[in-house]
Design a protein around this motif. Sequence first.
Motif, mmCIF file in Angstrom:
data_model
loop_
_atom_site.group_PDB
_atom_site.id
_atom_site.type_symbol
_atom_site.label_atom_id
_atom_site.label_comp_id
_atom_site.label_asym_id
_atom_site.label_seq_id
_atom_site.Cartn_x
_atom_site.Cartn_y
_atom_site.Cartn_z
ATOM 1 N N ASN A 91 7.760 63.997 87.256
ATOM 2 C CA ASN A 91 8.709 63.874 87.248
ATOM 3 C C ASN A 91 10.055 64.449 87.230
ATOM 4 O O ASN A 91 9.921 65.518 85.998
ATOM 5 C CB ASN A 91 9.362 62.369 86.807
ATOM 6 C CG ASN A 91 8.252 61.365 87.735
ATOM 7 O OD1 ASN A 91 8.018 61.492 88.648
ATOM 8 N ND2 ASN A 91 7.662 60.394 86.622
ATOM 9 N N ASN A 92 11.259 64.803 87.206
ATOM 10 C CA ASN A 92 12.496 65.469 86.388
ATOM 11 C C ASN A 92 13.285 65.051 86.120
ATOM 12 O O ASN A 92 14.322 64.675 86.154
ATOM 13 C CB ASN A 92 13.743 65.915 87.967
ATOM 14 C CG ASN A 92 13.174 67.262 89.056
ATOM 15 O OD1 ASN A 92 11.622 68.138 88.276
ATOM 16 N ND2 ASN A 92 13.610 67.339 90.156
ATOM 17 N N LYS A 93 12.563 64.312 84.923
ATOM 18 C CA LYS A 93 13.175 63.179 83.821
ATOM 19 C C LYS A 93 12.483 64.492 82.441
ATOM 20 O O LYS A 93 11.174 64.698 81.843
ATOM 21 C CB LYS A 93 12.603 61.932 83.556
ATOM 22 C CG LYS A 93 12.457 61.258 85.129
ATOM 23 C CD LYS A 93 14.086 61.372 85.123
ATOM 24 C CE LYS A 93 14.079 60.257 86.444
ATOM 25 N NZ LYS A 93 13.906 60.630 87.735
ATOM 26 N N ALA A 94 13.285 64.728 81.261
ATOM 27 C CA ALA A 94 13.055 64.401 80.238
ATOM 28 C C ALA A 94 13.272 63.213 78.640
ATOM 29 O O ALA A 94 14.249 62.361 79.671
ATOM 30 C CB ALA A 94 14.064 65.669 79.621
ATOM 31 N N ILE A 95 12.527 63.385 78.167
ATOM 32 C CA ILE A 95 12.456 62.256 77.365
ATOM 33 C C ILE A 95 13.466 62.096 75.878
ATOM 34 O O ILE A 95 12.647 63.748 75.349
ATOM 35 C CB ILE A 95 11.201 61.576 77.092
ATOM 36 C CG1 ILE A 95 11.023 61.223 78.172
ATOM 37 C CG2 ILE A 95 11.692 60.531 76.352
ATOM 38 C CD1 ILE A 95 11.353 60.042 79.063
ATOM 39 N N MET A 96 14.362 61.984 75.715
ATOM 40 C CA MET A 96 14.934 62.300 74.294
ATOM 41 C C MET A 96 15.328 61.076 73.767
ATOM 42 O O MET A 96 15.123 60.283 73.928
ATOM 43 C CB MET A 96 16.748 62.479 74.005
ATOM 44 C CG MET A 96 16.199 63.786 75.324
ATOM 45 S SD MET A 96 18.421 64.440 76.137
ATOM 46 C CE MET A 96 18.285 65.294 76.570
ATOM 47 N N PHE A 97 14.421 61.343 72.246
ATOM 48 C CA PHE A 97 14.507 60.245 70.850
ATOM 49 C C PHE A 97 14.790 60.614 69.490
ATOM 50 O O PHE A 97 14.949 62.033 69.724
ATOM 51 C CB PHE A 97 13.167 59.690 71.405
ATOM 52 C CG PHE A 97 11.933 60.034 70.867
ATOM 53 C CD1 PHE A 97 11.131 59.421 69.857
ATOM 54 C CD2 PHE A 97 11.631 60.374 71.801
ATOM 55 C CE1 PHE A 97 9.967 60.745 69.784
ATOM 56 C CE2 PHE A 97 9.984 61.326 72.317
ATOM 57 C CZ PHE A 97 9.479 61.394 70.457
ATOM 58 N N ASP A 98 14.703 59.796 69.151
ATOM 59 C CA ASP A 98 15.934 60.152 67.937
ATOM 60 C C ASP A 98 15.466 59.260 66.689
ATOM 61 O O ASP A 98 13.676 58.942 66.994
ATOM 62 C CB ASP A 98 17.314 60.106 67.390
ATOM 63 C CG ASP A 98 18.066 60.621 65.967
ATOM 64 O OD1 ASP A 98 16.853 61.148 65.561
ATOM 65 O OD2 ASP A 98 19.133 60.839 66.100
ATOM 66 N N SER A 99 15.306 59.200 65.571
ATOM 67 C CA SER A 99 15.099 58.200 64.353
ATOM 68 C C SER A 99 15.952 56.572 64.297
ATOM 69 O O SER A 99 16.784 56.335 64.690
ATOM 70 C CB SER A 99 15.075 58.400 62.589
ATOM 71 O OG SER A 99 15.349 57.432 62.100
ATOM 72 N N THR A 100 15.355 55.122 64.525
ATOM 73 C CA THR A 100 15.648 54.382 64.486
ATOM 74 C C THR A 100 16.302 53.731 63.425
ATOM 75 O O THR A 100 17.214 52.958 63.599
ATOM 76 C CB THR A 100 14.568 53.286 64.547
ATOM 77 O OG1 THR A 100 14.008 53.125 63.256
ATOM 78 C CG2 THR A 100 13.439 53.243 65.480
ATOM 79 N N ILE A 101 16.654 54.269 62.631
ATOM 80 C CA ILE A 101 17.379 54.542 61.394
ATOM 81 C C ILE A 101 19.216 55.061 61.988
ATOM 82 O O ILE A 101 19.640 54.744 61.578
ATOM 83 C CB ILE A 101 17.411 54.778 60.206
ATOM 84 C CG1 ILE A 101 17.298 56.293 60.178
ATOM 85 C CG2 ILE A 101 15.819 53.961 59.834
ATOM 86 C CD1 ILE A 101 17.236 57.118 58.683
ATOM 87 N N PHE A 102 19.675 55.645 62.892
ATOM 88 C CA PHE A 102 20.636 56.574 63.161
ATOM 89 C C PHE A 102 21.205 55.277 63.855
ATOM 90 O O PHE A 102 20.992 55.172 64.937
ATOM 91 C CB PHE A 102 20.302 57.544 63.725
ATOM 92 C CG PHE A 102 19.447 58.871 62.564
ATOM 93 C CD1 PHE A 102 20.475 58.742 61.034
ATOM 94 C CD2 PHE A 102 19.293 59.680 63.037
ATOM 95 C CE1 PHE A 102 19.464 59.291 60.117
ATOM 96 C CE2 PHE A 102 18.411 60.597 62.305
ATOM 97 C CZ PHE A 102 18.781 60.386 60.725
ATOM 98 N N THR A 103 22.348 55.421 63.005
ATOM 99 C CA THR A 103 23.181 54.090 64.209
ATOM 100 C C THR A 103 24.381 54.338 63.445
ATOM 101 O O THR A 103 25.265 55.094 62.216
ATOM 102 C CB THR A 103 23.361 51.930 64.107
ATOM 103 O OG1 THR A 103 23.536 52.141 62.880
ATOM 104 C CG2 THR A 103 21.972 51.971 64.556
ATOM 105 N N PRO A 104 25.907 54.317 64.461
ATOM 106 C CA PRO A 104 25.720 53.655 65.538
ATOM 107 C C PRO A 104 25.378 54.739 66.786
ATOM 108 O O PRO A 104 25.953 55.895 66.273
ATOM 109 C CB PRO A 104 27.655 52.981 66.300
ATOM 110 C CG PRO A 104 28.339 53.769 64.722
ATOM 111 C CD PRO A 104 27.542 54.073 63.752
ATOM 112 N N ALA A 105 24.749 54.329 67.620
ATOM 113 C CA ALA A 105 24.862 55.727 68.849
ATOM 114 C C ALA A 105 25.680 55.821 69.412
ATOM 115 O O ALA A 105 26.690 54.710 70.012
ATOM 116 C CB ALA A 105 23.350 55.646 69.053
ATOM 117 N N LYS A 106 25.709 56.390 70.905
ATOM 118 C CA LYS A 106 27.043 55.946 71.990
ATOM 119 C C LYS A 106 26.495 54.736 73.244
ATOM 120 O O LYS A 106 27.245 55.250 73.807
ATOM 121 C CB LYS A 106 27.318 57.509 72.439
ATOM 122 C CG LYS A 106 28.109 57.936 70.714
ATOM 123 C CD LYS A 106 29.216 59.276 71.699
ATOM 124 C CE LYS A 106 29.710 59.860 70.476
ATOM 125 N NZ LYS A 106 30.636 61.025 71.105
#
Length: 589
Positions: A91-106
């Motif tokens: 699929n034309n998708k990209a998966i982006m992810f970070d650490s679960t400790i970083f907040t607040p996200a957008k």
Amino acid sequence: MAILLFIRSLYLLPLLFFVAANAFFEELPFWGLDPFQSGFNPGDRGGGGGNNEVVTFKPIEITGRGFKGSWELASENSGVSAMHLILSPPNNKAIMFDSTIFTPAKMELPKGKCRPVPGKPNEMDCWVHAVEYDIDTADVRPLKILTDSWCSSGGHDVDGTIVNTGGWNDGGKATRWLSNCKDCDWRDYATVLSGIRWYATQQILADGSFIIVGGRRKFSYEYLSKEGNNNAAKDHLLPFLRETTDKDENNLYPFVYLSTDNNIFLFANNRSILINTKTNTIVREFPVMPGGSRNYPASGMSALLPIRLEENNPEIVKAEVIVCGGTTPNAFYLADTQKLMLDALKSCGRLEITNPKAQWVMEDMPMGRVMSDMLILPTGDLLMINGAEKGASGWQFADVPALNPVLYSPDAQEEERFTVLEGTTIPRMYHSTSAVLPDGKILVAGSNTNDRYSYTKVKYPTEFRVEKFSPPYLDPMLAPIRPEIVEDSLQKKIKYGEKIRFQFSVRQPLVNPNELEVTMYYPPFTTHGFSMNQRMLVLAITRVFPIGFGQHEMTALAPPSGVLAPPGYYLLFLVHRGVPSPGQWIHIK
């Protein structure tokens, strides 16, 4: 019959048009300014950075003839800062992810999808820490990740499922699996690995399984079991990882590749070995690479150079690794204790890992780089992108963003291999990522040098904007020689060693078969300046035949085994005179 004879006769016609057209396109400006020539001036790349000061950044100004690439802003808000980035085929998708400790996200999780906070039974976390990003529309779908994936490793399973391993805290022993369906979400298994794998490297093997190497204070490797199965009894001690750990480690996220002889090449700090995964023994140690440290937090970059296949391959196909950048062993310590940012290394080294007598062959980049990515382009050239010119990996431990990508042409003459390209104005420092897209553009995301999500009063704010970079081969002036694969003519599922037939078009009546290449690209998992599992093969072409005006049929040979091309999804490109077609997803096993 008359039509067929006419088409064949095209090759016997006077070649005036063909020669004239070729001469025209050969004169098109393509390569950039030589940074080693006099007059090359890095200029002012930004400064200041006080609490309330707005800092602007200027890339190196590129002058001279030719298209040096271009930048576009693809999205203002990716939802998370992309510490980790991987495409989700087909699929034309990209998966982006970070650490679960970083907040607040957008971005927040949908109602009712919040995750429990580990160790705090009455607290819920409703912020997004992972997204599915549409590379065509920039639409974002929130994903729910349960265990902490901070500084984890990853790759694709044979069927395209994303497999993510390790991390921090409750995620150190975890594995996470994400299939490529419309509404799929992460499947977390919290206690699978033999120990905490934080800053480890994951590499696919010839049978489609994974080896996971190293991690902070984890001097071993293991083979990943099937989804959900426990890995506890599969730890293999590797003293080499302890030996290459210095005061500031400098051997995390080791560079790991499946060699064409079915051994595992492992580079850590400045040393490298080959491991036989059948006997779990070291079969070769290579000379020490000179110049400094190359792995996290010194954070150089590396790639396995494109593997060239023939119609009749030798018993062992040549494999060569390149390692560039990094810094001195004490750079992290000085940045941490004295806020002193040392210059990053300019040096690159190439090593033929299938040669028992191999020696490092050294050369210099136009500028030093640390924390940069090294991507293999559809043409077989390399792109160095993101990162900094001073310091080391860590919270605010680097400065002077490397705003200009550099093109590296491994088959060119030594003095002509590096080309400085058009720069961005957005710093991509610690925790930035990039990926090669099917259309040949480069997706660029992330950057967070802060120990939390910080948007103001810092020199380098947490970055949520997404850019796309168009390399020189996407120059609009090159459109007449850009080929296009006829999608319906391409068999999408292929087997090892079989013929790959497809049709293609190009806006020229004739093509020279010697100016065509077919490349297969395995899309990597990119984090912390290393693109795990990245691999390119240049296939043997056995037939090119005209079937109409500007229409041709081609036959190439698929790789003969999983040792050369591990099973899974690849992007297939046709390259004509250095200009690639849009890629097509194929699956091999």
